[in-house]
Structure formats: structure tokens, C-alpha cells
Write a protein that holds these residues in place. Structure first.
Motif, PDB file in Angstrom:
ATOM      1  N   VAL A  66       0.839  -1.200   0.000  1.00  0.00           N
ATOM      2  CA  VAL A  66       0.000   0.000   0.000  1.00  0.00           C
ATOM      3  C   VAL A  66       0.874   1.250   0.000  1.00  0.00           C
ATOM      4  CG1 VAL A  66      -1.696   1.323   1.329  1.00  0.00           C
ATOM      5  CG2 VAL A  66      -1.915  -1.175   1.158  1.00  0.00           C
ATOM      6  N   LEU A  67       1.940   1.244   0.802  1.00  0.00           N
ATOM      7  CA  LEU A  67       2.835   2.389   0.885  1.00  0.00           C
ATOM      8  C   LEU A  67       3.538   2.646  -0.450  1.00  0.00           C
ATOM      9  CD1 LEU A  67       3.951   4.415   3.065  1.00  0.00           C
ATOM     10  CD2 LEU A  67       5.961   2.926   3.175  1.00  0.00           C
ATOM     11  N   VAL A  68       3.980   1.559  -1.102  1.00  0.00           N
ATOM     12  CA  VAL A  68       4.659   1.712  -2.396  1.00  0.00           C
ATOM     13  C   VAL A  68       3.708   2.275  -3.441  1.00  0.00           C
ATOM     14  CG1 VAL A  68       5.762   0.449  -4.285  1.00  0.00           C
ATOM     15  CG2 VAL A  68       6.398  -0.051  -1.921  1.00  0.00           C
ATOM     16  N   ARG A  69       2.432   1.908  -3.364  1.00  0.00           N
ATOM     17  CA  ARG A  69       1.449   2.493  -4.284  1.00  0.00           C
ATOM     18  C   ARG A  69       1.400   4.007  -4.139  1.00  0.00           C
ATOM     19  NH1 ARG A  69      -0.111   1.702  -8.942  1.00  0.00           N
ATOM     20  NH2 ARG A  69      -0.542  -0.509  -8.463  1.00  0.00           N
ATOM     21  N   GLN A  70       1.543   4.494  -2.895  1.00  0.00           N
ATOM     22  CA  GLN A  70       1.545   5.944  -2.683  1.00  0.00           C
ATOM     23  C   GLN A  70       2.777   6.577  -3.312  1.00  0.00           C
ATOM     24  OE1 GLN A  70      -1.481   6.390  -1.615  1.00  0.00           O
ATOM     25  NE2 GLN A  70      -1.467   4.186  -1.175  1.00  0.00           N
ATOM     26  N   VAL A  71       3.899   5.856  -3.276  1.00  0.00           N
ATOM     27  CA  VAL A  71       5.099   6.342  -3.960  1.00  0.00           C
ATOM     28  C   VAL A  71       4.827   6.468  -5.456  1.00  0.00           C
ATOM     29  CG1 VAL A  71       7.517   5.861  -4.523  1.00  0.00           C
ATOM     30  CG2 VAL A  71       6.657   5.358  -2.224  1.00  0.00           C
TER      31      VAL A  71
ATOM     32  N   SER B 189       4.037   9.683 -10.236  1.00  0.00           N
ATOM     33  CA  SER B 189       3.235   9.913 -11.428  1.00  0.00           C
ATOM     34  C   SER B 189       2.860  11.390 -11.564  1.00  0.00           C
ATOM     35  CB  SER B 189       1.967   9.056 -11.385  1.00  0.00           C
ATOM     36  OG  SER B 189       1.192   9.237 -12.543  1.00  0.00           O
ATOM     37  N   VAL B 190       2.558  12.041 -10.416  1.00  0.00           N
ATOM     38  CA  VAL B 190       2.202  13.462 -10.424  1.00  0.00           C
ATOM     39  C   VAL B 190       3.425  14.327 -10.700  1.00  0.00           C
ATOM     40  CG1 VAL B 190       1.384  15.368  -8.988  1.00  0.00           C
ATOM     41  CG2 VAL B 190       0.210  13.150  -8.924  1.00  0.00           C
ATOM     42  N   LYS B 191       4.522  14.002 -10.042  1.00  0.00           N
ATOM     43  CA  LYS B 191       5.722  14.838 -10.130  1.00  0.00           C
ATOM     44  C   LYS B 191       6.525  14.607 -11.404  1.00  0.00           C
ATOM     45  CE  LYS B 191       5.193  16.517  -5.899  1.00  0.00           C
ATOM     46  NZ  LYS B 191       4.934  17.959  -5.644  1.00  0.00           N
ATOM     47  N   LEU B 192       6.403  13.399 -12.004  1.00  0.00           N
ATOM     48  CA  LEU B 192       7.277  13.035 -13.129  1.00  0.00           C
ATOM     49  C   LEU B 192       6.486  12.765 -14.406  1.00  0.00           C
ATOM     50  CD1 LEU B 192       9.668  10.607 -11.192  1.00  0.00           C
ATOM     51  CD2 LEU B 192      10.011  13.039 -11.671  1.00  0.00           C
ATOM     52  N   ASP B 193       5.395  13.469 -14.572  1.00  0.00           N
ATOM     53  CA  ASP B 193       4.597  13.385 -15.809  1.00  0.00           C
ATOM     54  C   ASP B 193       4.169  11.954 -16.148  1.00  0.00           C
ATOM     55  OD1 ASP B 193       4.824  16.132 -16.243  1.00  0.00           O
ATOM     56  OD2 ASP B 193       6.758  15.876 -17.252  1.00  0.00           O
ATOM     57  N   GLY B 194       3.669  11.249 -15.158  1.00  0.00           N
ATOM     58  CA  GLY B 194       3.135   9.916 -15.386  1.00  0.00           C
ATOM     59  C   GLY B 194       4.131   8.783 -15.264  1.00  0.00           C
ATOM     60  N   ASN B 195       5.386   9.065 -15.069  1.00  0.00           N
ATOM     61  CA  ASN B 195       6.413   8.026 -14.932  1.00  0.00           C
ATOM     62  C   ASN B 195       6.511   7.547 -13.491  1.00  0.00           C
ATOM     63  OD1 ASN B 195       7.298   8.079 -17.673  1.00  0.00           O
ATOM     64  ND2 ASN B 195       8.326  10.026 -17.237  1.00  0.00           N
ATOM     65  N   THR B 196       6.801   6.261 -13.317  1.00  0.00           N
ATOM     66  CA  THR B 196       6.973   5.677 -11.980  1.00  0.00           C
ATOM     67  C   THR B 196       8.255   4.841 -11.954  1.00  0.00           C
ATOM     68  OG1 THR B 196       5.570   3.812 -12.655  1.00  0.00           O
ATOM     69  CG2 THR B 196       4.502   5.620 -11.475  1.00  0.00           C
TER      70      THR B 196
ATOM     71  N   ALA C  21      11.255   3.256  -0.163  1.00  0.00           N
ATOM     72  CA  ALA C  21       9.941   3.892  -0.317  1.00  0.00           C
ATOM     73  C   ALA C  21       9.794   5.038   0.677  1.00  0.00           C
ATOM     74  CB  ALA C  21       8.828   2.865  -0.125  1.00  0.00           C
ATOM     75  N   LEU C  22      10.249   4.844   1.920  1.00  0.00           N
ATOM     76  CA  LEU C  22      10.206   5.922   2.921  1.00  0.00           C
ATOM     77  C   LEU C  22      11.052   7.100   2.479  1.00  0.00           C
ATOM     78  CD1 LEU C  22      10.466   3.915   6.281  1.00  0.00           C
ATOM     79  CD2 LEU C  22       8.443   5.025   5.330  1.00  0.00           C
ATOM     80  N   GLU C  23      12.225   6.791   1.915  1.00  0.00           N
ATOM     81  CA  GLU C  23      13.129   7.855   1.482  1.00  0.00           C
ATOM     82  C   GLU C  23      12.484   8.658   0.335  1.00  0.00           C
ATOM     83  OE1 GLU C  23      15.914   9.948  -0.864  1.00  0.00           O
ATOM     84  OE2 GLU C  23      15.106   8.021  -1.546  1.00  0.00           O
TER      85      GLU C  23
ATOM     86  N   LEU D  49      -0.229  -3.476  -3.186  1.00  0.00           N
ATOM     87  CA  LEU D  49       0.021  -2.541  -4.282  1.00  0.00           C
ATOM     88  C   LEU D  49      -1.257  -2.281  -5.077  1.00  0.00           C
ATOM     89  CD1 LEU D  49       2.563  -1.120  -5.529  1.00  0.00           C
ATOM     90  CD2 LEU D  49       2.642  -3.024  -7.152  1.00  0.00           C
ATOM     91  N   GLU D  50      -2.048  -3.338  -5.313  1.00  0.00           N
ATOM     92  CA  GLU D  50      -3.263  -3.211  -6.116  1.00  0.00           C
ATOM     93  C   GLU D  50      -4.418  -2.564  -5.361  1.00  0.00           C
ATOM     94  OE1 GLU D  50      -3.613  -3.699  -9.388  1.00  0.00           O
ATOM     95  OE2 GLU D  50      -1.452  -3.988  -9.312  1.00  0.00           O
ATOM     96  N   PHE D  51      -4.452  -2.734  -4.032  1.00  0.00           N
ATOM     97  CA  PHE D  51      -5.531  -2.137  -3.243  1.00  0.00           C
ATOM     98  C   PHE D  51      -5.124  -0.797  -2.640  1.00  0.00           C
ATOM     99  CE2 PHE D  51      -6.929  -6.607  -3.167  1.00  0.00           C
ATOM    100  CZ  PHE D  51      -8.245  -6.432  -3.567  1.00  0.00           C
ATOM    101  N   GLY D  52      -3.897  -0.363  -2.925  1.00  0.00           N
ATOM    102  CA  GLY D  52      -3.389   0.858  -2.295  1.00  0.00           C
ATOM    103  C   GLY D  52      -4.215   2.090  -2.557  1.00  0.00           C
ATOM    104  N   ASN D  53      -4.802   2.187  -3.730  1.00  0.00           N
ATOM    105  CA  ASN D  53      -5.607   3.371  -4.048  1.00  0.00           C
ATOM    106  C   ASN D  53      -6.997   3.324  -3.452  1.00  0.00           C
ATOM    107  OD1 ASN D  53      -3.660   4.772  -5.459  1.00  0.00           O
ATOM    108  ND2 ASN D  53      -4.191   3.837  -7.423  1.00  0.00           N
TER     109      ASN D  53
END
Length: 630
Positions: free
Chosen positions: A528-533, A538-545, A568-570, A615-619
Motif C-alpha cells: 500500500v505504501l509503495v502504491r503511494q510512492v 506519477s504526479v511529479k514526473l509526468d506519469g512516470n513511476t 519507499a520511505l526515502e 500494491l493493487e488495493f493501495g488506491n
């Protein structure tokens, strides 16, 4: 195979004909309506001499609602020698008459005697005409029916019709063919591989009565391999095969009629796998009860009503068995899964399930699916044609993960055998990784990973309810847990909606998370945390992850997962403040960090699955309020 059960079915449901030879005529395409292409000949007779003249090619309709297939006198022959009479399946016009000429030679030899001398002259005239016109006939068949013959969806046969003095004669009308059919149907059960295996005045293995003739090759099912050295008695002498399996003529006929009934009425398909349903009484002999069971199974066939769509059509019959007879175990069902050789029609038994009671069908296809389908997790869970739909259990869920081992999972579930959890998670992750890789390269539809995860959770729940895998321990006080991990200061409380949604999800699915062990829920939380990353990148890098590369295609292990968590924390510290997702971090500390020494208790595949699930339920826990506060 339950041969005695098949023979009992033949006695009850076998349509015995008054004329003996008719019992050995077979329907070219059982259970179907089809066209019979016929070559029509005019017959003129002067004394004992016949003149045969080809007239035309025509077609007739053969219906399953009546016995009009009998007049064509079809009986299956060998792959090399052709069928017993001239009637055959029409799938290759070029080779049609080369086979018929061979059959004609055999028929002439058969009726070359005083009793059948008239028919010998008749078929001799036919032979003379075919020598001259077979090429013309083949061309006319191709011109008129070539497109249908080449389409496998349309079954089509071929036969002869003769017109003589206003009378229409079919193959069934000739005494020589009647005798040929009867002989093949009886003595033919003693002949195979150019060997005669026949006993006399011995006990039949089926009816246990002393009979004048016992056949060595009487089974109508082509699964016997007595042509192989080492599989017959009498020092590998095939003529002694009747000693292995002596069947009298009466039982042999019932056997054939039983096989015919099964293949026409109780031959079904289960996700592409052919199988026969063979009912068997649980105790004693009661023909009335067996007949009732057969009638019940006949009436349960799937019929789609106008405007009705049943997503689990393959499960339909088995559900209906559970509904109709699920509380009545007076009879059991044997399920024989097989593959048929398209050339020889020999069947290879892939799986044979014996004595499955109707109550087991009720458990497998009604009560357990109804229970797990109630989970809110599966409500409005998938989108098909832009419409939200519930995910409901069917055996298709199992086939998703066990496609290459479908027979094995059918046996496991029907019988209730234990299955290795390590194998389960290996199959699950194999499918998830396969879809993940396809999604990176394919332009077509690839099942979303979320769907695959949901199906895996549903499969695990199903197997737990059947006690095929053990249930998890769920005893934990969620109120105490909330107090332990909830953020206390004012800034952190802005993410309270996220934390509450996350904890409620854990509570609703505590059986899945095995909360008493702790670390599975912790692994999920890291996902779930990695999904937030991903979301922040995606917002900061024009859709790239780019962080996705660190997941190694979902091939995770404990050390890699620990590194992923720290990285992920970093990353989050770059995009947001320290208090964001504080409740989630507290949960991970409680359930992952403090339990990290237990990670070697599960396989890498199970660890990977719980991470991917997070990861899949993170959103699912992300609200607009969270986004604004961040």
C-alpha cells in the motif's frame, strides 16, 4: 471404468430394436441434426442381371427426434479399413471412393454364396458403374457441398440410395448388409488386431451366468490396449484375452447400448474438458431408482433462455445436481474425464472420479460459493463493457491458476485432498507475473492485476471453506490496534480518513491476513505504501513511476522487501512531509518491522503475493481529502 454400471444403464435406457441387426446400427452424429449427402442410382433388372446407372447427388435431413438414421445402416469401422458399410462421415471427397471400392470388394466377398447370390449380382453392377463414374460423382459432390464439407461446424455424412421400379432402397434394405452389421456387432466383439478371442460355455464376468459364447473384445470403449505385449493373459497370446474379461453376447449388447446412451445424453464439457456422467446406486440393485437418476440428469441439461446470460455456464449442470439431489444420496456419480483421438476415436482416460455424492456437488457449487460471494470485497469488483459487476465464484477461477494442471485441481477439490500452500502461491504468482509482463508488451486486452489478485483471494477463501488448506487465525482486538497505530498530533490527524479506511479493510478481511501472525498484513501494508510512492511519482514526473523497477518483476524475497520499504520511505520524504501516512507507517512498524524475523516462515511467492495485493488495493484508501491535505 464402471462397466457394470454402464451395462445396467444399457438395460434401462438402451433402445433395443426388434430386428437384431438394428441394434448395431449407429447414429453418424449422435444428438445432432445433420445432412446426409446421397449418391442416387437407377437400377434396371433383366432376369438375374442388373444394370446400375448413376443419377444425381442429393441430400436428406437426419433428425435426432426419430430413428431415420437407421436406414443408412452406418457402423463405425477401423481407422485404416473404413466403416462397415458405405455410409460414412464426409470430410474428404478425394479419398471417398477409394475407401468405398475397398468396402465394396469386402461386401462382394461376403455375399458370394447361394443365399445372397441375387445381391451379389446387384452390388457387382454397382461396382461396374463406380469404376466408370466415381470421378464424376466426386466432382458433383464438391460442386454442391464443398463449402459445407470444409466447415467443421456443419456435420455431414454420405450414403447411397437406389431407385428400382418406383421403389426407394436404402442400405438397411439389403439382407447382406443386415447380416454384415449383425456379424460385426457380435462376432466382431471377438475379433481385433486380426486375432479371434472367444470362449465357450464359460461364466460371463458381468452377469455371472454360464453362457455359450464369451467375447474377448466386447467393450465398446476404445481404451483397452491389449495389442501391447504384457497386457493380456496366456503368455501374451491375444486370443486368450477373453479370459481376462469374458463378456457374453447379451451383456455385450447392453454394454454397447449403455455406451451409446452415455455418449448421446450424458457426455458433457467442463471448461473444454470432455467427461461422462455415470450414475451408480450406493447400495443394492434398484432399476427404478437408477432410471429416476438418469431421468434427473437428462432434465438438467443447460438451456439458455432468450435474454438470459449465465456467466458460469460450465458449472450449470453441476450446480443443478446439487440443487435437485443435494440432500439425497441414494446414488453416486462417477465422472470420467477423457480425451478422444480424432482419428481412431480411442479414448484416453485423464481422470476418473468415483462415487461423488450429490451432496458434494451441493457443497462445491452452491453452499460454499454462496458464502464467499457475500464478501464485500467481490461486490462491483470488476468492470466489463464499462459496467461494474460482482466477481462470483466458478471453477473458471481455479482454471485461471491451474490451466495446465486442471485435472489435478478438479480431483483435489472434488475429493477434498490437501494441497500445498507453497504450490498455490507459486501458481498465483506465475499468473500475476505473466499478466504483468504481457501488460508491458501487448496492445490487446490483458487481465488487470487487480482482477487476478481478487480471483486469487477468492480461490484461497474457497479452498479454506473446503478445508483443503487451513484457515488463518484472526483473533485480534482492532480497537486496541487503532489506538496503537493512529497518529496523535494535529498535523498527522489529517490522514485519519486514510488510516480508518485501511484498518477497516484489514478488519473486513482478517481471515485473509492471518492477523495473529502479523507479518502478512505488514507485507500488504508495504505494498500500500509503495502504491503511494507510485502516485506521487506519477504526479511529479509526468506519469512516470521509476520506482517500479525496484520491484524486480514481482520476484521478491525478505531482504529485497526490507530494502524496498526503506527506499519507499526515502522517496516519500522527498514528495511530502513526515506526518503523511503516519498511521500506515505505525502499522508497518507493528506488523512488519517487529515481525521481520518471521518472514522465512513463508515462501517468496507468498510474500510477493501479499505485497502485490497491497500494491493493487493501495488506491482504495486514498480520498480527495487526503490529496488536498498532502
Amino acid at each position: 471404468m464402471q462397466d457394470k454400471a454402464v451395462i445396467e444403464i444399457g438395460k434401462i435406457k438402451g433402445d433395443k430394436k426388434i430386428k437384431g441387426y438394428q441394434n448395431f446400427i449407429q447414429n453418424l452424429f449422435p444428438g445432432k441434426n445433420y445432412d446426409m449427402v446421397v449418391a442416387m442410382f437407377n437400377i434396371d433388372q433383366e432376369g438375374d442381371q442388373y444394370k446400375c446407372t448413376f443419377d444425381k447427388i442429393d441430400s436428406e435431413k437426419v433428425s435426432e427426434l426419430n430413428d431415420n438414421y437407421l436406414k443408412y445402416a452406418y457402423r463405425k469401422g477401423s481407422a485404416r479399413g473404413g466403416d462397415i458399410t458405405f455410409t460414412t462421415k464426409l470430410n474428404n471427397v478425394d479419398k471417398l471412393f477409394s475407401t468405398i471400392q475397398n468396402q465394396l470388394k469386402k461386401l462382394l466377398a461376403f455375399c458370394n454364396n447361394k443365399e445372397l447370390s441375387n445381391e451379389f449380382s446387384f452390388f457387382k453392377a454397382l461396382q461396374s458403374e463406380l469404376d466408370k463414374t466415381s470421378g464424376v460423382i466426386e466432382l458433383e459432390i464438391s460442386d454442391k457441398f464443398g463449402a459445407i464439407i470444409e466447415n467443421p461446424k456443419f456435420p455431414i455424412g454420405f450414403s447411397f440410395i437406389f431407385k428400382q421400379k418406383g421403389e426407394t432402397l436404402y442400405l438397411e434394405d439389403f439382407e447382406s448388409i443386415q447380416r454384415q452389421l449383425y456379424q460385426t456387432g457380435t462376432k466382431g466383439k471377438s475379433e481385433k488386431y486380426k486375432v479371434v478371442s472367444e470362449g465357450h460355455n464359460e461364466t460371463c464376468s458381468i452377469c455371472m451366468e454360464k453362457k455359450p459364447v464369451l467375447h474377448g473384445f466386447a467393450s465398446p470403449f476404445k481404451y483397452s490396449t491389449v495389442d501391447k505385449t504384457g497386457l493380456v493373459s496366456g503368455f501374451f497370446d491375444q486370443k486368450n484375452n477373453w479370459k481376462n474379461y469374458p463378456i457374453c453376447s447379451d451383456c455385450a449388447l447392453d454394454f454397447e447400448l449403455g455406451e451409446k446412451y452415455l455418449t448421446q445424453k450424458l457426455n458433457k464439457y467442463f471448461y473444454g474438458k470432455s467427461y461422462l456422467i455415470i450414475p451408480k446406486l450406493t447400495a443394492g440393485s434398484n432399476s427404478g431408482l437408477l432410471k429416476k437418476a438418469l431421468n434427473t440428469l437428462e432434465d438438467l441439461d443447460y438451456k439458455e433462455k432468450e435474454g438470459q446470460i449465465i456467466a458460469t455456464k460450465e458449472d450449470f449442470l453441476m450446480r443443478k445436481i446439487g440443487e435437485a439431489e443435494g440432500l439425497n444420496n441414494q446414488y453416486a456419480l462417477n465422472l470420467l474425464f477423457y480425451e478422444e483421438n480424432p482419428t481412431t476415436k480411442a479414448i484416453k482416460i485423464k481422470l476418473f472420479l468415483e462415487e461423488i455424492f450429490p451432496s458434494r456437488f451441493r457443497t462445491l457449487f452452491l453452499s460454499v460459493p454462496q458464502k464467499i460471494n457475500k464478501n464485500p470485497l467481490f461486490k462491483q469488483a470488476i468492470t466489463i463493457k464499462k459496467e461494474k459487476q460482482d466477481l462470483e465464484f466458478s471453477f473458471r477461477i481455479l482454471k485461471t491458476f491451474f490451466d495446465s494442471d486442471f485435472y489435478e485441481i478438479i480431483q483435489t477439490v472434488f475429493i477434498g485432498l490437501p494441497i500445498s500452500e507453497e504450490l498455490l502461491f507459486s501458481k498465483i504468482m506465475q499468473q500475476i507475473r505473466s499478466n504483468y509482463n504481457k501488460s508491458k508488451t501487448s496492445d490487446g486486452f490483458v487481465e488487470p492485476t487487480r482482477w487476478t489478485v481478487l480471483k486469487a483471494i477468492m480461490m484461497l477463501a474457497y479452498l479454506k471453506e473446503l478445508n483443503i488448506i487451513p484457515k488463518n487465525k484472526t483473533s485480534i482486538n482492532m480497537e486496541i490496534l487503532k489506538d496503537q497505530i493512529s497518529p496523535q498530533d494535529e498535523k498527522a490527524s489529517k490522514t485519519k480518513n486514510f488510516d480508518d479506511a485501511f484498518l477497516n479493510f484489514i478488519e473486513e478481511n482478517k481471515e485473509f491476513f492471518d492477523l495473529e501472525s502479523g507479518y502478512k498484513a505488514g507485507i500488504f501494508a508495504i505494498g500500500v505504501l509503495v502504491r503511494q510512492v507510485f502516485n506521487w511519482q506519477s504526479v511529479k514526473l509526468d506519469g512516470n513511476t521509476p520506482f517500479e523497477k525496484k520491484l524486480k518483476g514481482y520476484h521478491l524475497n525478505p531482504d529485497l522487501l526490507k530494502n524496498i520499504y526503506l527506499e519507499a520511505l526515502e522517496k516519500l520524504s522527498r514528495y511530502t512531509n513526515f506526518h503523511t501516512y503516519q498511521g500506515l507507517r505505525n502499522f508497518i512498524n507493528e506488523y512488519f518491522t517487529l515481525n521481520s524475523h518471521k518472514l522465512n516462515q513463508i515462501s517468496n511467492n507468498e510474500l510477493s503475493f501479499y505485497f502485490v495485493a497491497g500494491l493493487e488495493f493501495g488506491n482504495q484508501f486514498k480520498t480527495q481529502k487526503n490529496i488536498d491535505n498532502e
